[in-house]
Design a protein around this motif. Sequence first.
Motif, mmCIF file in Angstrom:
data_model
loop_
_atom_site.group_PDB
_atom_site.id
_atom_site.type_symbol
_atom_site.label_atom_id
_atom_site.label_comp_id
_atom_site.label_asym_id
_atom_site.label_seq_id
_atom_site.Cartn_x
_atom_site.Cartn_y
_atom_site.Cartn_z
ATOM 1 N N GLN A 175 0.844 -1.192 0.000
ATOM 2 C CA GLN A 175 0.000 0.000 0.000
ATOM 3 C C GLN A 175 0.884 1.249 0.000
ATOM 4 O O GLN A 175 2.063 1.203 0.377
ATOM 5 N N PRO A 176 0.351 2.391 -0.398
ATOM 6 C CA PRO A 176 1.141 3.634 -0.435
ATOM 7 C C PRO A 176 1.788 3.978 0.905
ATOM 8 O O PRO A 176 2.890 4.541 0.948
ATOM 9 N N GLU A 177 1.114 3.642 2.013
ATOM 10 C CA GLU A 177 1.679 3.975 3.332
ATOM 11 C C GLU A 177 2.702 2.935 3.796
ATOM 12 O O GLU A 177 3.240 3.041 4.902
ATOM 13 N N GLY A 178 2.993 1.937 2.963
ATOM 14 C CA GLY A 178 4.026 0.968 3.308
ATOM 15 C C GLY A 178 3.530 -0.306 3.955
ATOM 16 O O GLY A 178 4.335 -1.182 4.296
ATOM 17 N N ARG A 179 2.226 -0.439 4.142
ATOM 18 C CA ARG A 179 1.679 -1.658 4.728
ATOM 19 C C ARG A 179 1.367 -2.664 3.628
ATOM 20 O O ARG A 179 1.186 -2.325 2.468
ATOM 21 N N TRP A 180 1.289 -3.924 4.035
ATOM 22 C CA TRP A 180 0.956 -4.988 3.094
ATOM 23 C C TRP A 180 -0.554 -5.185 3.012
ATOM 24 O O TRP A 180 -1.262 -5.101 4.011
ATOM 25 N N LYS A 181 -1.026 -5.500 1.815
ATOM 26 C CA LYS A 181 -2.368 -6.022 1.639
ATOM 27 C C LYS A 181 -2.218 -7.487 1.256
ATOM 28 O O LYS A 181 -1.579 -7.814 0.252
ATOM 29 N N VAL A 182 -2.799 -8.356 2.057
ATOM 30 C CA VAL A 182 -2.701 -9.795 1.836
ATOM 31 C C VAL A 182 -4.031 -10.286 1.290
ATOM 32 O O VAL A 182 -5.053 -10.259 1.983
ATOM 33 N N SER A 183 -4.027 -10.728 0.033
ATOM 34 C CA SER A 183 -5.255 -11.197 -0.618
ATOM 35 C C SER A 183 -5.489 -12.667 -0.293
ATOM 36 O O SER A 183 -4.585 -13.505 -0.448
ATOM 37 N N LEU A 184 -6.712 -12.966 0.157
ATOM 38 C CA LEU A 184 -7.075 -14.330 0.558
ATOM 39 C C LEU A 184 -8.247 -14.857 -0.268
ATOM 40 O O LEU A 184 -9.117 -15.553 0.237
ATOM 41 N N GLY A 185 -8.265 -14.531 -1.532
ATOM 42 C CA GLY A 185 -9.380 -14.972 -2.364
ATOM 43 C C GLY A 185 -10.550 -14.028 -2.238
ATOM 44 O O GLY A 185 -10.570 -12.949 -2.834
ATOM 45 N N ASP A 186 -11.547 -14.401 -1.449
ATOM 46 C CA ASP A 186 -12.747 -13.578 -1.288
ATOM 47 C C ASP A 186 -12.574 -12.474 -0.254
ATOM 48 O O ASP A 186 -13.471 -11.639 -0.087
ATOM 49 N N SER A 187 -11.471 -12.470 0.462
ATOM 50 C CA SER A 187 -11.246 -11.446 1.486
ATOM 51 C C SER A 187 -9.781 -11.024 1.468
ATOM 52 O O SER A 187 -8.983 -11.502 0.659
ATOM 53 N N SER A 188 -9.455 -10.110 2.373
ATOM 54 C CA SER A 188 -8.072 -9.639 2.481
ATOM 55 C C SER A 188 -7.836 -9.110 3.881
ATOM 56 O O SER A 188 -8.777 -8.905 4.659
ATOM 57 N N LEU A 189 -6.565 -8.915 4.195
ATOM 58 C CA LEU A 189 -6.202 -8.303 5.466
ATOM 59 C C LEU A 189 -4.966 -7.457 5.257
ATOM 60 O O LEU A 189 -4.269 -7.576 4.240
ATOM 61 N N GLU A 190 -4.690 -6.572 6.202
ATOM 62 C CA GLU A 190 -3.513 -5.712 6.122
ATOM 63 C C GLU A 190 -2.529 -6.087 7.215
ATOM 64 O O GLU A 190 -2.925 -6.556 8.292
ATOM 65 N N ALA A 191 -1.257 -5.880 6.923
ATOM 66 C CA ALA A 191 -0.203 -6.239 7.883
ATOM 67 C C ALA A 191 0.924 -5.221 7.811
ATOM 68 O O ALA A 191 1.277 -4.732 6.730
ATOM 69 N N ASP A 192 1.471 -4.890 8.991
ATOM 70 C CA ASP A 192 2.635 -3.996 9.039
ATOM 71 C C ASP A 192 3.892 -4.705 8.560
ATOM 72 O O ASP A 192 4.777 -4.096 7.958
ATOM 73 N N HIS A 193 3.984 -6.009 8.856
ATOM 74 C CA HIS A 193 5.185 -6.767 8.511
ATOM 75 C C HIS A 193 4.775 -8.211 8.240
ATOM 76 O O HIS A 193 3.856 -8.739 8.877
ATOM 77 N N ILE A 194 5.443 -8.858 7.304
ATOM 78 C CA ILE A 194 5.177 -10.257 6.980
ATOM 79 C C ILE A 194 6.414 -11.099 7.245
ATOM 80 O O ILE A 194 7.524 -10.732 6.829
#
Length: 389
Positions: A175-194
């Motif tokens: 994402q522009p702010e540096g966070r991750w978008k994790v795609s899970l098919g029908d949904s997603s979540l955001e994470a600061d670090h993976i």
Amino acid sequence: MVRSLNLDLEELDRRELWEPGRYFWGLLRPSPPFSKPLFWAGLRELMKPRGQESDETVHSFAQRRLGPEVASLAMDSLCRGVFAGNSRELSIRSCFPSLFQAEQTHRSILLGLLLGAGKTPQPDSGLIRQARAERWSQWSLRGGLEMLPQALHTHLTSKGVSVLRGQPVCGLSLQPEGRWKVSLGDSSLEADHIISAIPAPALSKLLPAEAAPLARVLSTITAVSVAVVNLQYRGVRLPVQGFGHLVPSSEDPIVLGIVYDSVAFPEQDGNPPGLRVTVMLGGSWLQMLEASGCELSEELFQQRAQKAAATQLGLKEQPSHCLVHFHKNCIPQYTLGHWQKLESAVQFLAAQRMPLTLAGASYEGVAVNDCIESGRQAAVTVLGTESNS
């Protein structure tokens, strides 16, 4: 960790390496399959100059320092037993770093190992001290090693951690702010670090375009498949004792080795007890079958395993029980130059300040203990602390 999760350990006091039908080779006199005493290989090693290459295949390294027989029999078998791989392709620097470091530091691997070259500070605990004092060479958990992830799941969820199961990751984007978008098919979540512990090639397919150079590197870390066949026999005994034996590729390109489960953990033999062995199949034979598109059936693996048990251990009776598991692309291969791949990945992540940490079997060790330590180090890197909390 095992103690904090209240898991019960089972340990094996000693470990011996055997080759079918032969005693382990001696130091002072020839013992098949070796034509000369090991003493001469050791003397040869002490006289050899330090290698000049930044990396070398395991076979080349062993042949240069210890001779062709040690390279083609001992190190070939060891590479098949640990990595299910080819010693002529695997990297000595990445697969056996203590041997590589011993030569680099002290010119001789024997002198280097005696003087502790390549050793890194080890974590300490009461359980670790007990294992050292009692000279454990192998351990398991009552109920099997699956108890470890099950206990971890219970422990984490009790602390309020969300564990998502059956939801494979379909893609990663920054994402522009540096966070991750994790795609899970029908949904997603955001994470600061993976922290990624999945196989390197799988991660390479999930990374965004900004990480294309990293994805290219990770995609080159390949893996091989292994078939594991558990056999149980009634009313028979093993002709030898020990942990098990490994098989050189020159003797049997199909069988990697056989573990004598009943010797290691007789308490798991059942009631009435039965002799248990585990046959590991793989190597070039399995690679050719996979490449040709042949059907890899349980019947094929069982047939090959029973033939190996009969030929190598004299177990000619029909087994009372048989379990077959085919593990596709399960053991990463640290081929020549693997260390450069890791260095390139680390440099890219640092230069891009990408909030991603690599862990798992694809990088610095394929054993269970290596993977656990890899996860611990990843957590320390992210949290910046050695705290056990």
